[in-house]
Design a protein around this motif. Structure first.
Motif, PDB file in Angstrom:
ATOM      1  N   ARG A   6      62.736  -8.226  30.048  1.00  0.00           N
ATOM      2  CA  ARG A   6      61.975  -9.464  30.209  1.00  0.00           C
ATOM      3  C   ARG A   6      61.476  -9.526  31.643  1.00  0.00           C
ATOM      4  O   ARG A   6      62.194  -9.907  32.548  1.00  0.00           O
ATOM      5  CB  ARG A   6      62.847 -10.688  29.890  1.00  0.00           C
ATOM      6  N   SER A   7      60.222  -9.146  31.832  1.00  0.00           N
ATOM      7  CA  SER A   7      59.616  -9.130  33.163  1.00  0.00           C
ATOM      8  C   SER A   7      58.804 -10.387  33.429  1.00  0.00           C
ATOM      9  O   SER A   7      58.450 -10.674  34.574  1.00  0.00           O
ATOM     10  CB  SER A   7      58.739  -7.885  33.315  1.00  0.00           C
ATOM     11  N   LYS A   8      58.491 -11.132  32.360  1.00  0.00           N
ATOM     12  CA  LYS A   8      57.762 -12.394  32.485  1.00  0.00           C
ATOM     13  C   LYS A   8      58.415 -13.429  31.580  1.00  0.00           C
ATOM     14  O   LYS A   8      59.028 -13.071  30.566  1.00  0.00           O
ATOM     15  CB  LYS A   8      56.293 -12.221  32.062  1.00  0.00           C
ATOM     16  N   THR A   9      58.276 -14.681  31.917  1.00  0.00           N
ATOM     17  CA  THR A   9      58.867 -15.744  31.109  1.00  0.00           C
ATOM     18  C   THR A   9      58.422 -15.654  29.661  1.00  0.00           C
ATOM     19  O   THR A   9      59.209 -15.868  28.739  1.00  0.00           O
ATOM     20  CB  THR A   9      58.476 -17.124  31.661  1.00  0.00           C
ATOM     21  N   GLU A  10      57.170 -15.321  29.429  1.00  0.00           N
ATOM     22  CA  GLU A  10      56.610 -15.395  28.092  1.00  0.00           C
ATOM     23  C   GLU A  10      56.873 -14.193  27.202  1.00  0.00           C
ATOM     24  O   GLU A  10      56.651 -14.266  26.000  1.00  0.00           O
ATOM     25  CB  GLU A  10      55.099 -15.653  28.158  1.00  0.00           C
ATOM     26  N   ASP A  11      57.332 -13.080  27.749  1.00  0.00           N
ATOM     27  CA  ASP A  11      57.484 -11.870  26.948  1.00  0.00           C
ATOM     28  C   ASP A  11      58.913 -11.339  26.959  1.00  0.00           C
ATOM     29  O   ASP A  11      59.546 -11.236  28.018  1.00  0.00           O
ATOM     30  CB  ASP A  11      56.549 -10.765  27.446  1.00  0.00           C
ATOM     31  N   PHE A  12      59.378 -10.958  25.753  1.00  0.00           N
ATOM     32  CA  PHE A  12      60.720 -10.390  25.617  1.00  0.00           C
ATOM     33  C   PHE A  12      60.572  -9.184  24.694  1.00  0.00           C
ATOM     34  O   PHE A  12      60.151  -9.339  23.548  1.00  0.00           O
ATOM     35  CB  PHE A  12      61.662 -11.443  25.031  1.00  0.00           C
ATOM     36  N   LEU A  13      60.866  -8.011  25.208  1.00  0.00           N
ATOM     37  CA  LEU A  13      60.672  -6.778  24.454  1.00  0.00           C
ATOM     38  C   LEU A  13      62.003  -6.237  23.950  1.00  0.00           C
ATOM     39  O   LEU A  13      63.005  -6.241  24.677  1.00  0.00           O
ATOM     40  CB  LEU A  13      60.006  -5.717  25.338  1.00  0.00           C
ATOM     41  N   LEU A  14      61.989  -5.776  22.725  1.00  0.00           N
ATOM     42  CA  LEU A  14      63.159  -5.124  22.124  1.00  0.00           C
ATOM     43  C   LEU A  14      62.795  -3.674  21.849  1.00  0.00           C
ATOM     44  O   LEU A  14      61.810  -3.405  21.158  1.00  0.00           O
ATOM     45  CB  LEU A  14      63.550  -5.817  20.819  1.00  0.00           C
ATOM     46  N   THR A  15      63.602  -2.739  22.378  1.00  0.00           N
ATOM     47  CA  THR A  15      63.347  -1.317  22.178  1.00  0.00           C
ATOM     48  C   THR A  15      64.487  -0.662  21.423  1.00  0.00           C
ATOM     49  O   THR A  15      65.658  -0.844  21.784  1.00  0.00           O
ATOM     50  CB  THR A  15      63.145  -0.600  23.523  1.00  0.00           C
ATOM     51  N   LEU A  16      64.115   0.052  20.384  1.00  0.00           N
ATOM     52  CA  LEU A  16      65.058   0.903  19.679  1.00  0.00           C
ATOM     53  C   LEU A  16      64.877   2.288  20.291  1.00  0.00           C
ATOM     54  O   LEU A  16      63.824   2.909  20.145  1.00  0.00           O
ATOM     55  CB  LEU A  16      64.757   0.941  18.183  1.00  0.00           C
ATOM     56  N   GLU A  17      65.862   2.739  20.986  1.00  0.00           N
ATOM     57  CA  GLU A  17      65.703   3.948  21.790  1.00  0.00           C
ATOM     58  C   GLU A  17      65.448   5.180  20.938  1.00  0.00           C
ATOM     59  O   GLU A  17      64.635   6.033  21.280  1.00  0.00           O
ATOM     60  CB  GLU A  17      66.928   4.116  22.678  1.00  0.00           C
ATOM     61  N   SER A  18      66.128   5.279  19.822  1.00  0.00           N
ATOM     62  CA  SER A  18      65.950   6.384  18.873  1.00  0.00           C
ATOM     63  C   SER A  18      66.279   5.823  17.497  1.00  0.00           C
ATOM     64  O   SER A  18      67.445   5.719  17.135  1.00  0.00           O
ATOM     65  CB  SER A  18      66.877   7.550  19.231  1.00  0.00           C
ATOM     66  N   ALA A  19      65.250   5.421  16.784  1.00  0.00           N
ATOM     67  CA  ALA A  19      65.444   4.659  15.553  1.00  0.00           C
ATOM     68  C   ALA A  19      66.269   5.414  14.514  1.00  0.00           C
ATOM     69  O   ALA A  19      66.105   6.633  14.324  1.00  0.00           O
ATOM     70  CB  ALA A  19      64.089   4.277  14.965  1.00  0.00           C
ATOM     71  N   THR A  20      67.141   4.683  13.843  1.00  0.00           N
ATOM     72  CA  THR A  20      67.939   5.232  12.750  1.00  0.00           C
ATOM     73  C   THR A  20      67.707   4.394  11.499  1.00  0.00           C
ATOM     74  O   THR A  20      67.266   3.231  11.588  1.00  0.00           O
ATOM     75  CB  THR A  20      69.432   5.225  13.091  1.00  0.00           C
ATOM     76  N   SER A  21      68.039   4.944  10.351  1.00  0.00           N
ATOM     77  CA  SER A  21      67.815   4.231   9.087  1.00  0.00           C
ATOM     78  C   SER A  21      68.611   2.928   9.033  1.00  0.00           C
ATOM     79  O   SER A  21      68.193   1.967   8.372  1.00  0.00           O
ATOM     80  CB  SER A  21      68.165   5.120   7.901  1.00  0.00           C
ATOM     81  N   SER A  22      69.750   2.869   9.724  1.00  0.00           N
ATOM     82  CA  SER A  22      70.560   1.650   9.729  1.00  0.00           C
ATOM     83  C   SER A  22      69.884   0.509  10.496  1.00  0.00           C
ATOM     84  O   SER A  22      70.349  -0.636  10.434  1.00  0.00           O
ATOM     85  CB  SER A  22      71.935   1.916  10.350  1.00  0.00           C
ATOM     86  N   GLN A  23      68.822   0.821  11.209  1.00  0.00           N
ATOM     87  CA  GLN A  23      68.079  -0.210  11.935  1.00  0.00           C
ATOM     88  C   GLN A  23      66.904  -0.750  11.127  1.00  0.00           C
ATOM     89  O   GLN A  23      66.144  -1.591  11.622  1.00  0.00           O
ATOM     90  CB  GLN A  23      67.606   0.330  13.284  1.00  0.00           C
ATOM     91  N   THR A  24      66.765  -0.292   9.908  1.00  0.00           N
ATOM     92  CA  THR A  24      65.803  -0.902   8.985  1.00  0.00           C
ATOM     93  C   THR A  24      66.245  -2.345   8.746  1.00  0.00           C
ATOM     94  O   THR A  24      67.379  -2.587   8.319  1.00  0.00           O
ATOM     95  CB  THR A  24      65.752  -0.143   7.657  1.00  0.00           C
ATOM     96  N   SER A  25      65.377  -3.288   9.058  1.00  0.00           N
ATOM     97  CA  SER A  25      65.775  -4.684   9.003  1.00  0.00           C
ATOM     98  C   SER A  25      64.553  -5.564   9.258  1.00  0.00           C
ATOM     99  O   SER A  25      63.454  -5.074   9.520  1.00  0.00           O
ATOM    100  CB  SER A  25      66.837  -4.958  10.075  1.00  0.00           C
ATOM    101  N   VAL A  26      64.782  -6.867   9.188  1.00  0.00           N
ATOM    102  CA  VAL A  26      63.793  -7.835   9.644  1.00  0.00           C
ATOM    103  C   VAL A  26      64.289  -8.373  10.983  1.00  0.00           C
ATOM    104  O   VAL A  26      65.438  -8.833  11.089  1.00  0.00           O
ATOM    105  CB  VAL A  26      63.594  -8.983   8.649  1.00  0.00           C
ATOM    106  N   TYR A  27      63.428  -8.305  11.982  1.00  0.00           N
ATOM    107  CA  TYR A  27      63.785  -8.725  13.331  1.00  0.00           C
ATOM    108  C   TYR A  27      63.088 -10.043  13.666  1.00  0.00           C
ATOM    109  O   TYR A  27      61.873 -10.167  13.533  1.00  0.00           O
ATOM    110  CB  TYR A  27      63.395  -7.650  14.338  1.00  0.00           C
ATOM    111  N   PHE A  28      63.887 -11.004  14.106  1.00  0.00           N
ATOM    112  CA  PHE A  28      63.349 -12.303  14.506  1.00  0.00           C
ATOM    113  C   PHE A  28      63.594 -12.541  15.983  1.00  0.00           C
ATOM    114  O   PHE A  28      64.676 -12.282  16.498  1.00  0.00           O
ATOM    115  CB  PHE A  28      64.011 -13.445  13.724  1.00  0.00           C
ATOM    116  N   CYS A  29      62.585 -13.065  16.617  1.00  0.00           N
ATOM    117  CA  CYS A  29      62.701 -13.555  17.982  1.00  0.00           C
ATOM    118  C   CYS A  29      62.867 -15.069  17.908  1.00  0.00           C
ATOM    119  O   CYS A  29      62.302 -15.725  17.019  1.00  0.00           O
ATOM    120  CB  CYS A  29      61.435 -13.195  18.748  1.00  0.00           C
TER     121      CYS A  29
END
Lengths: 110, 112
Positions: free
Chosen positions: B68-91
Protein backbone atom coordinates in the motif's frame (compact mmCIF):
# COMPACT_ATOMS: atom_id res chain seq x y z
CA UNK A 1 -9.04 -21.45 12.68
CA UNK A 2 -12.23 -19.44 12.75
CA UNK A 3 -13.04 -18.00 16.15
CA UNK A 4 -16.64 -17.23 15.32
CA UNK A 5 -18.95 -20.15 14.61
CA UNK A 6 -22.31 -19.79 12.93
CA UNK A 7 -25.28 -22.18 12.75
CA UNK A 8 -27.09 -23.45 10.85
CA UNK A 9 -25.07 -23.50 7.63
CA UNK A 10 -28.25 -23.74 5.54
CA UNK A 11 -31.79 -22.61 6.29
CA UNK A 12 -34.67 -23.52 3.99
CA UNK A 13 -37.70 -21.48 4.90
CA UNK A 14 -41.29 -21.38 3.71
CA UNK A 15 -42.29 -17.86 2.70
CA UNK A 16 -44.03 -16.20 5.62
CA UNK A 17 -42.29 -18.28 8.32
CA UNK A 18 -39.80 -17.05 10.88
CA UNK A 19 -36.25 -18.29 11.42
CA UNK A 20 -33.19 -17.58 13.53
CA UNK A 21 -29.47 -17.90 12.83
CA UNK A 22 -26.93 -18.03 15.63
CA UNK A 23 -23.37 -16.89 16.07
CA UNK A 24 -21.03 -18.09 18.83
CA UNK A 25 -17.51 -17.20 19.89
CA UNK A 26 -15.17 -18.89 22.36
CA UNK A 27 -13.84 -15.48 23.37
CA UNK A 28 -15.48 -12.24 24.39
CA UNK A 29 -16.09 -9.94 21.45
CA UNK A 30 -15.87 -6.16 21.63
CA UNK A 31 -18.51 -5.93 18.92
CA UNK A 32 -20.57 -8.12 16.59
CA UNK A 33 -21.60 -7.18 13.08
CA UNK A 34 -23.98 -8.76 10.61
CA UNK A 35 -23.62 -8.73 6.85
CA UNK A 36 -25.83 -10.00 4.02
CA UNK A 37 -24.55 -11.32 0.71
CA UNK A 38 -26.99 -11.86 -2.14
CA UNK A 39 -26.17 -14.65 -4.62
CA UNK A 40 -23.36 -13.47 -6.89
CA UNK A 41 -22.88 -10.28 -4.89
CA UNK A 42 -20.63 -8.90 -2.21
CA UNK A 43 -21.22 -8.72 1.55
CA UNK A 44 -23.20 -5.69 2.65
CA UNK A 45 -23.13 -4.34 6.20
CA UNK A 46 -26.45 -4.64 8.04
CA UNK A 47 -25.83 -3.68 11.65
CA UNK A 48 -23.38 -3.52 14.54
CA UNK A 49 -23.98 -4.37 18.20
CA UNK A 50 -21.60 -3.23 20.90
CA UNK A 51 -23.30 -3.41 24.30
CA UNK A 52 -23.96 -6.52 26.37
CA UNK A 53 -27.58 -7.63 25.88
CA UNK A 54 -28.17 -5.12 23.10
CA UNK A 55 -31.16 -5.66 20.81
CA UNK A 56 -31.68 -3.80 17.55
CA UNK A 57 -34.41 -4.07 14.95
CA UNK A 58 -34.51 -3.33 11.25
CA UNK A 59 -38.05 -3.86 10.01
CA UNK A 60 -38.52 -7.67 10.10
CA UNK A 61 -34.95 -8.35 11.31
CA UNK A 62 -34.08 -8.49 15.01
CA UNK A 63 -30.46 -8.65 16.11
CA UNK A 64 -29.33 -9.55 19.62
CA UNK A 65 -25.95 -9.54 21.39
CA UNK A 66 -25.60 -11.90 24.32
CA UNK A 67 -25.05 -10.82 27.90
CA UNK A 68 -21.55 -12.32 27.95
CA UNK A 69 -20.75 -10.82 24.52
CA UNK A 70 -19.89 -14.26 23.19
CA UNK A 71 -22.98 -14.93 21.12
CA UNK A 72 -25.44 -13.21 18.85
CA UNK A 73 -28.57 -14.03 16.90
CA UNK A 74 -30.46 -12.75 13.89
CA UNK A 75 -34.20 -13.43 13.81
CA UNK A 76 -36.23 -12.79 10.67
CA UNK A 77 -40.01 -12.74 10.85
CA UNK A 78 -42.41 -13.38 7.97
CA UNK A 79 -39.65 -14.37 5.55
CA UNK A 80 -39.88 -12.95 2.05
CA UNK A 81 -38.12 -13.90 -1.18
CA UNK A 82 -36.03 -10.76 -0.80
CA UNK A 83 -34.44 -12.35 2.28
CA UNK A 84 -32.62 -14.91 0.12
CA UNK A 85 -28.85 -14.82 0.54
CA UNK A 86 -26.08 -15.64 2.98
CA UNK A 87 -25.97 -13.92 6.36
CA UNK A 88 -22.60 -13.54 8.05
CA UNK A 89 -21.78 -12.52 11.56
CA UNK A 90 -18.38 -11.02 12.30
CA UNK A 91 -16.74 -10.19 15.60
CA UNK A 92 -13.82 -7.97 16.44
CA UNK A 93 -11.29 -10.25 18.09
CA UNK A 94 -8.36 -7.84 18.48
CA UNK A 95 -6.63 -4.91 16.82
CA UNK A 96 -8.32 -4.03 13.56
CA UNK A 97 -9.36 -7.54 12.55
CA UNK A 98 -12.74 -9.13 12.21
CA UNK A 99 -13.39 -12.86 12.44
CA UNK A 100 -16.25 -13.92 10.18
CA UNK A 101 -18.52 -16.87 10.71
CA UNK A 102 -19.00 -19.32 7.82
CA UNK A 103 -22.45 -17.90 7.13
CA UNK A 104 -26.05 -19.12 7.00
CA UNK A 105 -27.37 -19.52 3.46
CA UNK A 106 -31.10 -18.88 3.30
CA UNK A 107 -33.41 -20.16 0.59
CA UNK A 108 -37.12 -19.38 0.50
CA UNK A 109 -39.93 -21.58 -0.80
CA UNK A 110 -42.73 -19.52 -2.27
CA UNK B 1 -22.34 1.60 -2.38
CA UNK B 2 -18.98 2.89 -1.19
CA UNK B 3 -16.46 3.85 -3.86
CA UNK B 4 -14.49 0.64 -4.09
CA UNK B 5 -13.37 -1.04 -7.28
CA UNK B 6 -11.42 -4.21 -7.82
CA UNK B 7 -9.47 -5.26 -10.87
CA UNK B 8 -9.51 -7.53 -12.64
CA UNK B 9 -12.99 -8.89 -11.91
CA UNK B 10 -12.16 -12.27 -13.37
CA UNK B 11 -8.83 -13.93 -14.03
CA UNK B 12 -7.65 -17.35 -15.10
CA UNK B 13 -3.98 -18.07 -14.62
CA UNK B 14 -1.62 -21.02 -14.60
CA UNK B 15 0.04 -22.61 -11.60
CA UNK B 16 3.36 -20.99 -10.77
CA UNK B 17 2.67 -17.58 -12.29
CA UNK B 18 2.58 -14.39 -10.20
CA UNK B 19 -0.74 -12.58 -9.99
CA UNK B 20 -1.58 -9.11 -8.67
CA UNK B 21 -5.06 -7.99 -7.71
CA UNK B 22 -5.84 -4.33 -7.20
CA UNK B 23 -8.25 -2.63 -4.85
CA UNK B 24 -8.96 1.07 -5.33
CA UNK B 25 -11.07 3.29 -3.05
CA UNK B 26 -12.27 6.85 -3.33
CA UNK B 27 -13.49 7.15 0.29
CA UNK B 28 -10.13 8.06 1.88
CA UNK B 29 -10.62 5.32 4.49
CA UNK B 30 -7.59 4.41 6.57
CA UNK B 31 -8.14 0.66 6.81
CA UNK B 32 -8.14 -1.76 3.89
CA UNK B 33 -8.53 -5.54 3.93
CA UNK B 34 -8.14 -8.51 1.61
CA UNK B 35 -10.36 -11.55 2.21
CA UNK B 36 -10.85 -14.76 0.36
CA UNK B 37 -14.20 -16.52 0.21
CA UNK B 38 -14.50 -20.27 -0.21
CA UNK B 39 -17.55 -22.51 0.27
CA UNK B 40 -17.98 -23.52 3.90
CA UNK B 41 -15.36 -21.07 5.17
CA UNK B 42 -17.03 -17.72 4.95
CA UNK B 43 -14.61 -14.83 4.64
CA UNK B 44 -11.05 -15.35 5.78
CA UNK B 45 -8.65 -12.46 6.25
CA UNK B 46 -5.47 -12.60 4.19
CA UNK B 47 -3.77 -9.27 4.96
CA UNK B 48 -4.87 -5.85 6.03
CA UNK B 49 -3.50 -2.31 6.10
CA UNK B 50 -3.93 0.30 8.81
CA UNK B 51 -2.23 3.09 6.88
CA UNK B 52 0.08 3.82 3.98
CA UNK B 53 2.95 1.31 4.10
CA UNK B 54 1.49 -0.22 7.29
CA UNK B 55 0.31 -3.79 6.80
CA UNK B 56 -0.19 -6.92 8.88
CA UNK B 57 -1.01 -10.57 8.33
CA UNK B 58 -4.36 -12.22 8.65
CA UNK B 59 -5.21 -15.87 9.28
CA UNK B 60 -4.41 -17.18 5.78
CA UNK B 61 -1.44 -15.07 4.67
CA UNK B 62 0.94 -17.80 3.42
CA UNK B 63 1.65 -17.39 -0.30
CA UNK B 64 0.35 -13.82 -0.40
CA UNK B 65 1.97 -10.42 -0.08
CA UNK B 66 0.50 -6.92 -0.07
CA UNK B 67 1.56 -3.37 -0.64
CA UNK B 68 0.00 0.00 0.00
CA UNK B 69 1.94 2.98 -1.33
CA UNK B 70 -1.08 5.30 -1.50
CA UNK B 71 -4.17 5.66 0.65
CA UNK B 72 -6.44 4.69 -2.22
CA UNK B 73 -4.70 1.55 -3.48
CA UNK B 74 -4.10 -1.82 -1.85
CA UNK B 75 -2.45 -4.54 -3.93
CA UNK B 76 -2.57 -8.27 -3.27
CA UNK B 77 0.11 -10.42 -4.92
CA UNK B 78 0.14 -14.16 -5.23
CA UNK B 79 3.83 -14.79 -5.58
CA UNK B 80 3.48 -18.16 -7.32
CA UNK B 81 -0.15 -19.11 -7.82
CA UNK B 82 -1.33 -22.56 -6.76
CA UNK B 83 -4.64 -24.33 -7.38
CA UNK B 84 -5.51 -23.93 -3.68
CA UNK B 85 -5.62 -20.18 -4.26
CA UNK B 86 -8.56 -20.52 -6.63
CA UNK B 87 -11.14 -18.42 -4.84
CA UNK B 88 -13.17 -15.24 -4.82
CA UNK B 89 -11.17 -12.34 -3.40
CA UNK B 90 -12.86 -9.39 -1.74
CA UNK B 91 -11.36 -6.10 -0.74
CA UNK B 92 -12.96 -4.16 2.10
CA UNK B 93 -12.45 -0.70 3.56
CA UNK B 94 -13.24 0.88 6.90
CA UNK B 95 -12.63 4.24 8.53
CA UNK B 96 -12.58 2.71 12.03
CA UNK B 97 -10.83 -0.61 11.65
CA UNK B 98 -12.78 -3.60 12.94
CA UNK B 99 -16.10 -1.83 12.69
CA UNK B 100 -18.37 -1.28 9.73
CA UNK B 101 -16.65 -2.52 6.58
CA UNK B 102 -17.57 -1.87 2.96
CA UNK B 103 -16.79 -4.51 0.40
CA UNK B 104 -15.75 -4.27 -3.22
CA UNK B 105 -17.42 -6.33 -5.98
CA UNK B 106 -14.86 -9.15 -5.77
CA UNK B 107 -12.38 -10.84 -8.10
CA UNK B 108 -12.93 -14.42 -9.17
CA UNK B 109 -9.52 -16.06 -9.61
CA UNK B 110 -9.04 -19.48 -11.15
CA UNK B 111 -5.64 -21.15 -11.05
CA UNK B 112 -5.31 -24.04 -13.49
Amino acid sequence: GQQVMQIPQYQHVQEGEDFTTYCNSSTTLSNIQWYKQRPGGHPVFLIQLVKSGEVKKQKRLTFQFGEAKKNSSLHITATQTTDVGTYFCAGRVRDYKLSFGAGTTVTVRA
Amino acid sequence: DAGITQSPRHKVTETGTPVTLRCHQTENHRYMYWYRQDPGHGLRLIHYSYGVKDTDKGEVSDGYSVSRSKTEDFLLTLESATSSQTSVYFCAISDQGAYEQYFGPGTRLTVT
